[in-house]
Design a protein around this motif. Structure first.
Motif, PDB file in Angstrom:
ATOM      1  N   SER A   1     -32.413 -17.600 -45.771  1.00  0.00           N
ATOM      2  CA  SER A   1     -32.026 -18.997 -45.848  1.00  0.00           C
ATOM      3  C   SER A   1     -31.989 -19.485 -47.293  1.00  0.00           C
ATOM      4  O   SER A   1     -32.762 -19.030 -48.139  1.00  0.00           O
ATOM      5  N   THR A   2     -31.083 -20.431 -47.572  1.00  0.00           N
ATOM      6  CA  THR A   2     -31.013 -21.043 -48.903  1.00  0.00           C
ATOM      7  C   THR A   2     -31.953 -22.241 -49.020  1.00  0.00           C
ATOM      8  O   THR A   2     -32.074 -22.823 -50.093  1.00  0.00           O
ATOM      9  N   GLN A   3     -32.611 -22.590 -47.945  1.00  0.00           N
ATOM     10  CA  GLN A   3     -33.512 -23.740 -47.954  1.00  0.00           C
ATOM     11  C   GLN A   3     -34.683 -23.503 -48.911  1.00  0.00           C
ATOM     12  O   GLN A   3     -35.279 -22.431 -48.937  1.00  0.00           O
ATOM     13  N   GLY A   4     -34.982 -24.521 -49.717  1.00  0.00           N
ATOM     14  CA  GLY A   4     -36.090 -24.415 -50.654  1.00  0.00           C
ATOM     15  C   GLY A   4     -35.779 -23.586 -51.881  1.00  0.00           C
ATOM     16  O   GLY A   4     -36.686 -23.172 -52.605  1.00  0.00           O
ATOM     17  N   THR A   5     -34.484 -23.337 -52.116  1.00  0.00           N
ATOM     18  CA  THR A   5     -34.086 -22.529 -53.276  1.00  0.00           C
ATOM     19  C   THR A   5     -33.257 -23.358 -54.249  1.00  0.00           C
ATOM     20  O   THR A   5     -32.741 -24.420 -53.914  1.00  0.00           O
ATOM     21  N   LYS A   6     -33.129 -22.843 -55.471  1.00  0.00           N
ATOM     22  CA  LYS A   6     -32.337 -23.490 -56.517  1.00  0.00           C
ATOM     23  C   LYS A   6     -31.638 -22.407 -57.318  1.00  0.00           C
ATOM     24  O   LYS A   6     -32.200 -21.327 -57.548  1.00  0.00           O
ATOM     25  N   VAL A   7     -30.405 -22.710 -57.771  1.00  0.00           N
ATOM     26  CA  VAL A   7     -29.651 -21.764 -58.584  1.00  0.00           C
ATOM     27  C   VAL A   7     -29.419 -22.377 -59.957  1.00  0.00           C
ATOM     28  O   VAL A   7     -28.954 -23.512 -60.072  1.00  0.00           O
ATOM     29  N   PHE A   8     -29.742 -21.629 -61.000  1.00  0.00           N
ATOM     30  CA  PHE A   8     -29.525 -22.070 -62.374  1.00  0.00           C
ATOM     31  C   PHE A   8     -28.466 -21.164 -63.003  1.00  0.00           C
ATOM     32  O   PHE A   8     -28.530 -19.937 -62.867  1.00  0.00           O
ATOM     33  N   ILE A   9     -27.501 -21.784 -63.693  1.00  0.00           N
ATOM     34  CA  ILE A   9     -26.377 -21.044 -64.264  1.00  0.00           C
ATOM     35  C   ILE A   9     -26.242 -21.346 -65.752  1.00  0.00           C
ATOM     36  O   ILE A   9     -26.359 -22.495 -66.179  1.00  0.00           O
ATOM     37  N   CYS A  10     -25.964 -20.315 -66.532  1.00  0.00           N
ATOM     38  CA  CYS A  10     -25.559 -20.524 -67.922  1.00  0.00           C
ATOM     39  C   CYS A  10     -24.756 -19.318 -68.379  1.00  0.00           C
ATOM     40  O   CYS A  10     -25.236 -18.183 -68.331  1.00  0.00           O
ATOM     41  N   GLY A  11     -23.516 -19.577 -68.798  1.00  0.00           N
ATOM     42  CA  GLY A  11     -22.651 -18.488 -69.232  1.00  0.00           C
ATOM     43  C   GLY A  11     -21.322 -19.022 -69.710  1.00  0.00           C
ATOM     44  O   GLY A  11     -21.142 -20.235 -69.870  1.00  0.00           O
TER      45      GLY A  11
END
Length: 293
Positions: free
Chosen positions: A251-261
């Motif tokens: 599940s994606t619940q309770g997750t976070k995605v950080f991006i840098c590029g």
């Protein structure tokens, strides 16, 4: 263009050259007056104004990247920065009438006393990066102010996915380092780091060590788009939907995605105004679950 140049576009536009010149007249911090006698812990980037630091040492990483260590006026002082923060560096490229101002993310421990370290990739037409690469130990560099990025809170998420491309590893690395050093933060971290060639795997030694030190909290995948050897030990290719499907499990619940590029990578992952559906939205992440540095 430095990857982090896009991090705080509004801040850079608002704080124009004229504004920084005015601030310099009234607020420039010189070595002799940088720290008043006080019982409070001494911090370098604690307020508005220009701060001048001396370049202590330089280390070449690869053909286009250097690590620069700047020393504080007081060896017992710390940065005063919080996760995640960048610094606006004021550079004076040769032949340019006006200074060039760019944000750079420190890669050293933000609480470490005495100095701060930047990792700078030189771009072919990069005025600021070219200037920084021309500095020698003993030279000075002015910093306009600190810029706060995402304000990290320990255990806010069960799992954070970190997607970095090239020099975009610097804010991601700062987040990894700051999170793992906190024994009370149990957030699991998964890094996907995409580069052009093996020599572009910046901070690899440190990342490998963290994976060994914190096997239950941190893991990573390196993917190389143009490996130099047919027998490369790393995955070949870009950070694409096929790869991320294998990374995002459950599940994606309770997750976070950080991006840098690079812009193309960020647009493909997070979408654009014209084409809002990116890879992450197709994989079940909402907009508020994605943060771009």
């Amino acid at each position: 263009m430095n990857t982090l140049q896009r991090t705080f576009p509004r801040a850079i536009k608002v704080a124009g050259v004229a504004g920084f010149a005015g601030l310099g007249i009234y607020y420039t911090k010189l070595y002799s007056t940088a720290f008043a006698e006080s019982n409070e812990p001494k911090t370098v980037f604690s307020g508005l104004g220009l701060t001048t630091l001396r370049l202590q040492s330089i280390r070449t990483v690869n053909h286009n990247t250097k690590r620069l260590v700047f020393e504080y006026p007081d060896e017992s002082a710390s940065s005063g920065l919080t996760l995640t923060s960048a610094l606006l560096a004021i550079t004076h490229p040769e032949g340019s009438w006006l200074p060039t101002i760019r944000p750079y993310t420190p890669i050293s421990d933000l609480d470490e006393p005495g100095h701060i370290e930047l990792m700078v990739k030189k771009y072919p037409d990069g005025k600021a990066s070219g200037y920084l690469h021309s500095l020698k130990p003993g030279d000075s560099l002015r910093f306009a102010t600190s810029l706060k990025g995402y304000q990290w809170k320990p255990n806010e998420f069960s799992h954070a996915y970190l997607l970095a491309g090239g020099a975009g590893i610097t804010p991601i690395y700062q987040l990894i380092k700051g999170t793992l050093k906190n024994p009370h933060d149990r957030t699991k971290l998964t890094l996907v780091f995409g580069v052009n060639s093996e020599e572009d795997l910046l901070l690899k030694e440190e990342l490998d060590r963290y994976a060994t030190e914190f096997p239950d909290r941190f893991n990573y995948i390196y993917t190389v788009s143009r490996p130099k050897k047919e027998t490369s030990p790393y995955r070949t290719g870009y950070i694409d939907e096929e790869l991320l499907k294998s990374v995002f499990k459950g599940s994606t619940q309770g997750t976070k995605v950080f991006i840098c590029g690079p812009p193309a990578m960020e647009d493909a992952l997070a979408g654009t105004r014209r084409s809002p559906e990116g890879i992450l939205s197709r994989l079940g992440f909402s907009k508020d679950q994605v943060h771009k540095f």
